[in-house]
Design an enzyme around this catalytic site. Structure first.
Site, PDB file in Angstrom:
ATOM      1  N   SER A  87       0.857  -1.180   0.000  1.00  0.00           N
ATOM      2  CA  SER A  87       0.000   0.000   0.000  1.00  0.00           C
ATOM      3  C   SER A  87       0.891   1.227   0.000  1.00  0.00           C
ATOM      4  O   SER A  87       2.113   1.120   0.037  1.00  0.00           O
ATOM      5  CB  SER A  87      -0.885   0.009   1.244  1.00  0.00           C
ATOM      6  OG  SER A  87      -0.080   0.265   2.371  1.00  0.00           O
ATOM      7  N   LYS A  88       0.253   2.373  -0.013  1.00  0.00           N
ATOM      8  CA  LYS A  88       0.988   3.643  -0.042  1.00  0.00           C
ATOM      9  C   LYS A  88       2.025   3.736   1.088  1.00  0.00           C
ATOM     10  O   LYS A  88       3.017   4.438   0.984  1.00  0.00           O
ATOM     11  CB  LYS A  88       0.012   4.826   0.067  1.00  0.00           C
ATOM     12  CG  LYS A  88      -0.490   5.287  -1.286  1.00  0.00           C
ATOM     13  CD  LYS A  88       0.562   6.165  -1.987  1.00  0.00           C
ATOM     14  CE  LYS A  88       0.222   6.437  -3.435  1.00  0.00           C
ATOM     15  NZ  LYS A  88       1.392   6.776  -4.246  1.00  0.00           N
ATOM     16  N   ARG A  89       1.737   3.013   2.160  1.00  0.00           N
ATOM     17  CA  ARG A  89       2.658   3.014   3.294  1.00  0.00           C
ATOM     18  C   ARG A  89       4.069   2.574   2.867  1.00  0.00           C
ATOM     19  O   ARG A  89       5.073   2.980   3.432  1.00  0.00           O
ATOM     20  CB  ARG A  89       2.094   2.046   4.346  1.00  0.00           C
ATOM     21  CG  ARG A  89       2.770   2.030   5.690  1.00  0.00           C
ATOM     22  CD  ARG A  89       2.186   0.925   6.556  1.00  0.00           C
ATOM     23  NE  ARG A  89       2.221  -0.346   5.873  1.00  0.00           N
ATOM     24  CZ  ARG A  89       1.177  -1.135   5.699  1.00  0.00           C
ATOM     25  NH1 ARG A  89       0.014  -0.787   6.134  1.00  0.00           N
ATOM     26  NH2 ARG A  89       1.294  -2.294   5.071  1.00  0.00           N
TER      27      ARG A  89
END
Ligand code: GLU
Length: 499
Positions: free
Chosen positions: A270-272
């Site tokens: 994910s963007k994380r």
């Protein structure tokens, strides 16, 4: 009522090989950018289709108008184009089964729903949201699966007509036959569902719009899709979708569910984790060849050791038999290293094209530099991990930027004055002023000066480029030309004489 044969006790989708008559598809929901996980799905479908001469279809699943974003469709199309994924039918490529966006297919869903209703494979459901919520609560407290109770299943025609006459707007539910639903999944092996665990799902909402688990199989059926290869997160929906296709009298596709894509920390990408949109990689100086290579390896391993592969090599070797079942890891460091491998190995004209694509957005001035092809020709081999390194290597050759700190320190060493003097003398005499001649000339210097190669070439490099890391020294000098090279050596020599 249309007379249809009784549903089988076991509804089974088998794993058939992909052949030239197969039809595969990628069906993204345009809710945002193209995530690398989805790009991997698109790539695997495309590889299989192209490898076996099958058809590849792009279908935009914009059923969810609220989450829909028009620019997302354009973004997906552009990201797929960048990855070299083309389609035989889909947006911009009309075909017999179009249109290829759910939003334009309302009549197809309506016709399918009407057919199922008249064949008694679907029925109107008048349950209110409150009733359904209460059912779910009860199932929860009793520890049962939260499936539809079937309350409206056996209403008589008269009861249905009366409710409709009273103004009720029913949803439409699929009448799920009592059966075992079995998938010989092309990736995961055998998976089974009991229809009782699934219940009768809503296929058309009271407002007339199709649900996702209706539109998707209706389209797979209408578009004669033979192989559905997609993310494992969609596996739980497969039983319901198969039941829809079977109710429509269609042939079930073969299904394959790909492992999820995790970051290096083992958590869902994910963007994380940083970038996970295809376009982000493009702006970070990653070439499509490397991202395709990396995506291919996320969940698949080729036979043999070789990991750096062109698209054609991947296509020749790709098979579902070697796709893993366990979650796959998208490793940024591996991508960077593959990127360097691809950029250095590609033919010079292709490198220039990739470089220009990158610079167009990243560095417009360099993009328009007339001598860019010449710079690219000798900087290509120096790219370690990303095209982002290019401006830093090229700029010092286009303008005198002055030495960076590390270069200034090298230029301050005791041997610098005599090295630079010898270099100037050497360069002023060489004829013709070409890379092999300059290289041969410079190669004489260490011995003549009684210095190691490093001690001899480091000050020359720093004088010429102002950097301790630069493109090839002879190439840089020839690029600058004799006059500019001598001027730079002279300027550095004067500076090194100053206290
Ligand atoms: N539209 C779904 C998604 O973007 C994929 C559906 C499918 O491949 O069947 O996740």
């Amino acid at each position: 009522m249309i007379d249809t044969p009784a549903p089988p006790v076991v509804l089974e989708s088998t794993a058939r090989p992909v052949t030239s008559t197969s039809r595969l598809r990628f069906a993204p929901s345009p809710t945002g950018f193209l995530h690398v996980g989805a790009a991997r799905t698109a790539l695997y479908n495309h590889l299989l289709a192209r490898r076996h001469g099958a058809a590849f279809i792009l279908r935009i699943e914009d059923t969810d108008r609220e989450r829909h974003d028009d620019s997302a469709v354009a973004q997906i199309i552009s990201a797929l184009g960048w990855l070299g994924i083309d389609w035989d039918e889909g947006p911009g490529a009309p075909g017999p089964d179009g249109p290829y966006a759910c939003s334009a297919r309302a009549d197809v869903y309506a016709a399918a729903a009407a057919h199922l209703l008249s064949a008694a494979r679907a029925y109107p459901c008048f349950c209110s949201a409150e009733q359904l919520a209460a059912d779910r609560e009860l199932a929860k407290t009793e520890g049962r699966a939260q499936v539809y109770s079937g309350r409206c299943r056996n209403l008589t025609e008269a009861e249905r007509a009366a409710r409709i006459a009273a103004g009720a707007a029913p949803a439409l539910r699929l009448l799920m036959p009592s059966q075992t639903i079995r998938i010989q999944d092309m990736v995961r092996g055998e998976v089974t569902f009991e229809s009782a665990q699934l219940g009768d799902h809503i296929i058309v909402r009271p407002d007339g719009t199709p649900t996702y688990n209706f539109a998707n199989p209706v389209d797979d059926h209408a578009m004669r899709i033979s192989h559905v290869l997609r993310g494992e997160d969609l596996l739980p929906s497969t039983g319901r979708q198969m039941a829809v296709i079977a109710a429509l009298g269609g042939q079930l596709p073969s299904y394959g569910h790909l492992p999820m894509v995790n970051g290096a920390d083992g958590r869902k990408l994910s963007k994380r984790h940083g970038d996970c949109a295809v376009e982000d990689f493009q702006t970070r100086g990653i070439c499509a060849e490397a991202l395709v290579n990396q995506l291919a390896l996320v969940g698949w391993s080729p036979e043999g050791e070789e990991q750096v592969m062109t698209r054609a090599e991947i296509q020749d070797r790709f098979s579902l038999g070697r796709v893993h079942r366990s979650a796959a890891v998208f490793d940024e460091r591996k991508l960077a290293s593959l990127n360097g491998d691809h950029l250095r190995a590609m033919p010079a004209p292709l490198f220039l094209e990739r470089l220009r694509d990158y610079l167009r957005a990243a560095d417009a001035e360099l993009h328009d530099e007339p001598r860019l092809p010449e710079l690219a020709s000798f900087i290509q081999e120096k790219i370690g991990r990303s095209l982002e390194e290019f401006p830093g290597l090229a700029r010092p050759l286009l303008a005198r930027l002055g030495p960076e700190d590390k270069a200034a320190a090298v230029l301050g060493s005791a041997d610098t004055p005599r090295v630079l003097a010898a270099a100037r003398e050497c360069l002023s005499e060489l004829m013709p002023f070409t890379v092999p001649v300059v290289e041969a000339g410079l190669r004489q210097l260490p011995e003549a000066l009684g210095l190691s190669m490093r001690k001899c070439f480091a000050p020359i490099r720093c004088a010429v480029s102002g950097r301790v890391v630069s493109p090839g020294l002879a190439e840089s000098i020839v690029f600058l030309g004799r006059d500019e090279s001598l001027a730079r050596l002279g300027a550095a020599a004067r500076a090194s004489h100053q206290p």
